[in-house]
Write an enzyme that holds these catalytic residues in place. Structure first.
Site, PDB file in Angstrom:
ATOM      1  N   ASN A 105       0.858  -1.191   0.000  1.00  0.00           N
ATOM      2  CA  ASN A 105       0.000   0.000   0.000  1.00  0.00           C
ATOM      3  C   ASN A 105       0.896   1.243   0.000  1.00  0.00           C
ATOM      4  O   ASN A 105       0.758   2.130   0.829  1.00  0.00           O
ATOM      5  CB  ASN A 105      -0.949  -0.008   1.194  1.00  0.00           C
ATOM      6  CG  ASN A 105      -2.091   0.976   1.043  1.00  0.00           C
ATOM      7  OD1 ASN A 105      -2.465   1.336  -0.073  1.00  0.00           O
ATOM      8  ND2 ASN A 105      -2.634   1.421   2.143  1.00  0.00           N
ATOM      9  N   GLY A 131       6.190   8.352   0.566  1.00  0.00           N
ATOM     10  CA  GLY A 131       7.149   8.154   1.651  1.00  0.00           C
ATOM     11  C   GLY A 131       7.965   6.890   1.444  1.00  0.00           C
ATOM     12  O   GLY A 131       9.183   6.871   1.672  1.00  0.00           O
ATOM     13  N   HIS A 132       7.302   5.817   1.005  1.00  0.00           N
ATOM     14  CA  HIS A 132       8.023   4.576   0.711  1.00  0.00           C
ATOM     15  C   HIS A 132       8.990   4.770  -0.455  1.00  0.00           C
ATOM     16  O   HIS A 132      10.125   4.283  -0.427  1.00  0.00           O
ATOM     17  CB  HIS A 132       7.039   3.456   0.357  1.00  0.00           C
ATOM     18  CG  HIS A 132       6.152   3.031   1.481  1.00  0.00           C
ATOM     19  ND1 HIS A 132       4.828   3.395   1.550  1.00  0.00           N
ATOM     20  CD2 HIS A 132       6.389   2.278   2.570  1.00  0.00           C
ATOM     21  CE1 HIS A 132       4.282   2.876   2.635  1.00  0.00           C
ATOM     22  NE2 HIS A 132       5.212   2.196   3.275  1.00  0.00           N
ATOM     23  N   LYS A 171       9.342   8.120  10.824  1.00  0.00           N
ATOM     24  CA  LYS A 171       7.977   8.316  11.330  1.00  0.00           C
ATOM     25  C   LYS A 171       7.619   7.248  12.364  1.00  0.00           C
ATOM     26  O   LYS A 171       6.968   7.532  13.359  1.00  0.00           O
ATOM     27  CB  LYS A 171       6.965   8.299  10.185  1.00  0.00           C
ATOM     28  CG  LYS A 171       5.523   8.589  10.643  1.00  0.00           C
ATOM     29  CD  LYS A 171       4.591   8.746   9.464  1.00  0.00           C
ATOM     30  CE  LYS A 171       4.274   7.407   8.827  1.00  0.00           C
ATOM     31  NZ  LYS A 171       3.369   6.596   9.708  1.00  0.00           N
ATOM     32  N   ASP A 172       8.053   6.013  12.111  1.00  0.00           N
ATOM     33  CA  ASP A 172       7.856   4.932  13.083  1.00  0.00           C
ATOM     34  C   ASP A 172       9.078   4.890  13.997  1.00  0.00           C
ATOM     35  O   ASP A 172       9.920   3.993  13.913  1.00  0.00           O
ATOM     36  CB  ASP A 172       7.655   3.599  12.359  1.00  0.00           C
ATOM     37  CG  ASP A 172       6.364   3.582  11.549  1.00  0.00           C
ATOM     38  OD1 ASP A 172       5.293   3.746  12.155  1.00  0.00           O
ATOM     39  OD2 ASP A 172       6.434   3.420  10.321  1.00  0.00           O
ATOM     40  N   GLN A 184       9.809   1.815  16.254  1.00  0.00           N
ATOM     41  CA  GLN A 184      10.196   0.676  15.422  1.00  0.00           C
ATOM     42  C   GLN A 184      11.653   0.798  14.998  1.00  0.00           C
ATOM     43  O   GLN A 184      12.413  -0.179  15.042  1.00  0.00           O
ATOM     44  CB  GLN A 184       9.298   0.606  14.191  1.00  0.00           C
ATOM     45  CG  GLN A 184       9.726  -0.428  13.168  1.00  0.00           C
ATOM     46  CD  GLN A 184       8.795  -0.472  11.964  1.00  0.00           C
ATOM     47  OE1 GLN A 184       7.751  -1.085  12.012  1.00  0.00           O
ATOM     48  NE2 GLN A 184       9.188   0.197  10.892  1.00  0.00           N
ATOM     49  N   MET A 221       3.043  11.491   5.722  1.00  0.00           N
ATOM     50  CA  MET A 221       2.500  10.520   4.771  1.00  0.00           C
ATOM     51  C   MET A 221       2.370   9.160   5.426  1.00  0.00           C
ATOM     52  O   MET A 221       3.260   8.711   6.148  1.00  0.00           O
ATOM     53  CB  MET A 221       3.394  10.431   3.540  1.00  0.00           C
ATOM     54  CG  MET A 221       3.275  11.615   2.619  1.00  0.00           C
ATOM     55  SD  MET A 221       4.120  11.321   1.050  1.00  0.00           S
ATOM     56  CE  MET A 221       3.705  12.849   0.199  1.00  0.00           C
ATOM     57  N   SER A 222       1.255   8.501   5.156  1.00  0.00           N
ATOM     58  CA  SER A 222       0.990   7.186   5.741  1.00  0.00           C
ATOM     59  C   SER A 222      -0.045   6.472   4.895  1.00  0.00           C
ATOM     60  O   SER A 222      -0.918   7.111   4.284  1.00  0.00           O
ATOM     61  CB  SER A 222       0.465   7.335   7.178  1.00  0.00           C
ATOM     62  OG  SER A 222      -0.017   6.106   7.669  1.00  0.00           O
ATOM     63  N   ARG A 275      -2.347   4.935   6.102  1.00  0.00           N
ATOM     64  CA  ARG A 275      -3.606   5.150   6.822  1.00  0.00           C
ATOM     65  C   ARG A 275      -4.322   6.423   6.396  1.00  0.00           C
ATOM     66  O   ARG A 275      -5.517   6.583   6.662  1.00  0.00           O
ATOM     67  CB  ARG A 275      -3.334   5.188   8.329  1.00  0.00           C
ATOM     68  CG  ARG A 275      -2.797   3.880   8.886  1.00  0.00           C
ATOM     69  CD  ARG A 275      -2.241   4.079  10.268  1.00  0.00           C
ATOM     70  NE  ARG A 275      -1.704   2.842  10.822  1.00  0.00           N
ATOM     71  CZ  ARG A 275      -0.838   2.793  11.812  1.00  0.00           C
ATOM     72  NH1 ARG A 275      -0.390   3.919  12.348  1.00  0.00           N
ATOM     73  NH2 ARG A 275      -0.391   1.641  12.266  1.00  0.00           N
TER      74      ARG A 275
END
Length: 283
Positions: free
Chosen positions: A32, A36-37, A151-152, A155, A186-187, A189
């Protein structure tokens, strides 16, 4: 761009690159994909000769079966996006391939401390799923460098700790959060937000910045900032899940010896649980 769902074929390709003296960068994702990815992939290309991206919706890190079932699967669109930024290889394993004996019999990796605080309290077992799948993917891809979004934040801290503890010969690179023009992080979600909620969502980053401008080493003062921020977000239509101000290096409480703090934001807006963070230097 090669799209591979077979472990042996993946390993053969990585070994072939290594024999040619080529280095490998790795970007693990759950698909998804958004800009950002793709920014992670572009950054990875600066660190290595070849870039591998994995797309795997990891069942081990979901607490609720309904959340796992509802997670968007957009493999075709994801592969087109990855091809547009010249990704070399996409690894797309199935749960059966990654967990051949089932989740209940799966060996897992637990990173003590980091996995049990903050988000770990709200999502029991989640970080065991993250550390286990990342370690397994590292073992399969054997990258020289791996990139993760800042952002994470928790993690990223977890993975750095795991790599250090297990002496994995992998450089871990954190990439700054990519934001929309509104300032919203950006996400995947964000796709759950309605048009009206999208106009409200940037307030999360605005409130975070307000906290950042006032954060100190004083625990009580910081608690007051959290209370004020929570009230502001909830009044705007959010359902605040957690706002934490902790030491950015340890994720523990801030002390007089802390050099920088991190503000960790998590709030529901409609169906979307939005997260964000900001690191602040402490004087």
């Amino acid at each position: 761009m090669d799209i591979i769902a077979n472990i042996d074929v993946l390993r053969e390709q990585v070994i072939a690159w290594r024999r040619l003296g080529l280095s490998t960068a790795f970007v693990p994702t759950m698909g998804n994909l958004h800009d950002g990815h793709l920014a992670l992939v572009k950054e990875a290309q600066k660190f290595a000769d070849r870039v591998v991206v994995s797309i795997f919706v990891n069942p081990m890190q979901f607490n609720q079966a309904a959340d796992l079932a509802a997670y968007p699967r957009t493999l075709d669109a994801d592969c087109r996006a990855l091809q547009s930024v010249d990704t070399d290889l996409v690894f797309t394993p199935t749960p059966e391939l990654m967990y051949p004996h089932g989740l209940t019999s799966q060996t897992f990796i637990q990173v003590p401390g980091i996995s049990e605080v903050l988000e770990g309290v709200h999502r029991p077992g989640h970080f065991n799923g993250v550390s286990t799948i990342v370690a397994k993917l590292f073992n399969l891809v054997q990258p020289d460098v791996a990139l993760f979004g800042e952002k994470d934040f928790q993690q990223l801290a977890l993975i750095r700790h795991m790599v250090d503890d297990l002496a994995m010969p992998i450089q871990i690179v954190g990439v700054p959060t990519v934001r929309e023009e509104s300032g919203l992080a950006m996400s995947s979600r964000n796709g759950l937000l309605t048009a009206e909620e999208r106009t409200i969502a940037p307030l999360l980053a605005d409130v975070m910045q307000t906290i950042a401008d006032q954060v100190t080493i004083d625990e009580q003062a910081n608690k007051a900032l959290v209370t004020q921020a929570t009230a502001q977000l909830n009044a705007a239509g959010f359902n605040t899940d957690a706002i934490d101000i902790v030491d950015a290096d340890t994720l523990a409480i801030i002390t007089k010896n802390s050099k920088q703090a991190v503000i960790l934001m998590a709030a529901f807006l409609g169906k979307a649980r939005l997260i964000d963070n900001k690191v602040v230097k402490l004087s």
